[in-house]
Design a protein around this motif. Structure first.
Motif, short mmCIF file in Angstrom:
data_model
loop_
_atom_site.label_atom_id
_atom_site.label_comp_id
_atom_site.label_asym_id
_atom_site.label_seq_id
_atom_site.Cartn_x
_atom_site.Cartn_y
_atom_site.Cartn_z
N TYR A 105 0.83 -1.21 0.00
CA TYR A 105 0.00 0.00 0.00
C TYR A 105 0.86 1.26 0.00
O TYR A 105 0.55 2.23 -0.72
N CYS A 106 1.91 1.26 0.79
CA CYS A 106 2.81 2.42 0.79
C CYS A 106 3.44 2.62 -0.58
O CYS A 106 3.54 3.75 -1.08
N LEU A 107 3.84 1.53 -1.22
CA LEU A 107 4.50 1.63 -2.52
C LEU A 107 3.55 2.11 -3.61
O LEU A 107 3.98 2.69 -4.61
N MET A 108 2.25 1.86 -3.43
CA MET A 108 1.28 2.34 -4.42
C MET A 108 0.76 3.74 -4.08
O MET A 108 -0.09 4.28 -4.77
N GLY A 109 1.31 4.32 -3.00
CA GLY A 109 0.94 5.69 -2.63
C GLY A 109 -0.18 5.79 -1.62
O GLY A 109 -0.53 6.89 -1.19
N ALA A 110 -0.74 4.65 -1.21
CA ALA A 110 -1.85 4.65 -0.25
C ALA A 110 -1.29 4.45 1.17
O ALA A 110 -1.64 3.49 1.87
N TYR A 111 -0.46 5.39 1.62
CA TYR A 111 0.25 5.22 2.89
C TYR A 111 -0.69 5.06 4.08
O TYR A 111 -0.34 4.43 5.08
N TRP A 112 -1.89 5.64 3.99
CA TRP A 112 -2.83 5.59 5.11
C TRP A 112 -3.41 4.18 5.31
O TRP A 112 -4.03 3.91 6.34
N MET A 113 -3.19 3.28 4.35
CA MET A 113 -3.61 1.89 4.49
C MET A 113 -2.42 0.97 4.75
O MET A 113 -2.52 -0.25 4.59
N CYS A 114 -1.30 1.53 5.16
CA CYS A 114 -0.07 0.77 5.43
C CYS A 114 -0.38 -0.54 6.16
O CYS A 114 -1.12 -0.57 7.15
#
Length: 362
Positions: free
Chosen positions: A102-111
């Motif tokens: 999730y962090c790598l796809m830019g969705a850091y809030w769903m880490c």
């Protein structure tokens, strides 16, 4: 310090020592959230049950809605965050790993590891000092704001994310269920989108009056009015375009599904203490609804802080109660008391006695 469900204690621990790239903050204020309360009471979301793993940790300092003053940090930490000693910053509640899917796809809030101040991985700010790790996400906040007002940046950013998820258009009729801290933030955020009509629902006339000050065009007390019918009457029988649920009460789920028009959008933000049961066919066969979740406040912090700094919100009436650190239990109990007259409750470590807003005292 969290020792377990319904076992929070005021302990003395060493002041953290920041390592390379870390900052030390003197805590200005920390908000008490409904999720803090549900964790305190042992909700399965935090402590786990047969259906979900536990992720709240014992021996962890609570508190994730906070602002603080930078009092220590090396040159690397200060330069990287663009701050100096004496500046005020707010920290996002999640501390993302930066390496998961999730962090790598830019969705850091769903880490996936999902470390969060006060719950898992890092101590929170119900303390005199809090350590800001290198992975933390920070934002500058004006020192002109009262500490408890500045700390409202966290719930306001969360509410604004729910608004963004609603994909609100100019001609929309938008309904926000709940006029607590998240609901009021969603009302304020929705007002910034300038839809045709912003409608607030609650059971308290006092909170509905506050909802109007935050930007609601119309308010409905669901204890005296049939909200579903009233909204259909306002929309030629069709229903609302967007519904944002911010109460955490299971009955608000079916309420939202019933008052939306066909092809409408339902946004769920709340953390529930118990399961909600609905007629699932409303979502599919009856209306083909868009049902969306919203989590944390990604990409909404600068806008939330700007709105607070603008002075346009009635923050003296939203931030109703402030407690010193040694009265943390009173703060938790007040949040739990639906008849206590509070809206936003905060802990301010430098206080020596509880305070309330002028509006509440009057």
């Amino acid at each position: 310090m969290v020792h377990g469900p319904e076992d929070y204690r005021l302990d003395t621990v060493p002041v953290p020592t920041p390592g390379p790239g870390e900052l030390l903050l003197k805590v200005d204020a920390v908000g008490v959230c409904a999720s803090d309360l549900k964790c305190y009471h042992g909700a399965a979301k935090f402590w786990g049950d047969e259906n979900r793993p536990a992720w709240a940790e014992r021996d962890r300092i609570a508190g994730h809605e906070f602002v603080g003053t930078v009092v220590q940090g090396d040159t690397t930490a200060l330069t990287r965050r663009g701050v100096d000693l004496g500046d005020r910053i707010a920290c996002e509640q999640i501390v993302p790993c930066g390496d998961c899917r999730y962090c790598l796809m830019g969705a850091y809030w769903m880490c996936a590891p999902h470390d969060m101040f006060g719950f898992k991985g890092f101590d929170g700010a119900m303390a005199e000092y809090v350590l800001v790790p290198t992975r933390a996400l920070t934002h500058p906040v004006s020192r002109d704001l009262a500490p408890h007002v500045a700390a409202f940046a966290e719930p306001l950013s969360c509410a604004m994310h729910a608004v963004e998820r609603g994909d609100i258009h100019f001609d929309d009729v938008v309904v926000i269920a709940g006029a607590g801290p998240i609901g009021l933030g969603a009302i304020a955020g929705t007002r910034q989108k300038n839809p045709r009509l912003v409608i607030a629902l609650d059971m308290s006339d006092d909170k509905l009056a506050l909802a109007r000050q935050a930007g609601a065009d119309l308010t409905i007390n669901i204890t005296t009015d049939d909200a579903v019918q009233k909204i259909k009457d306002l929309t030629d029988g069709y229903g609302a375009d967007v519904y944002i649920e911010a109460t955490g009460h299971p009955s608000a789920v079916s309420q939202g599904l019933n008052l939306l028009r066909k092809l409408g959008t339902y946004v769920e933000y709340s953390v529930f203490g118990s399961n909600a049961s609905v007629d699932w066919s409303i979502i599919s066969d009856d209306k083909e609804l868009n049902v969306l979740g919203a989590h944390l406040g990604p990409h909404c912090w600068p806008a939330a802080i700007k709105l607070l700094e603008s002075g346009t919100l009635p923050m003296d009436q939203i931030c109703t109660h402030q407690f010193p650190l040694d009265r943390f239990q009173d703060a938790l109990d007040l949040v739990a008391d639906s008849e206590g007259g509070s809206v936003k409750v905060s802990i301010v470590p430098t206080l020596t006695h509880p305070t309330t807003s002028t509006a509440i005292r009057d």
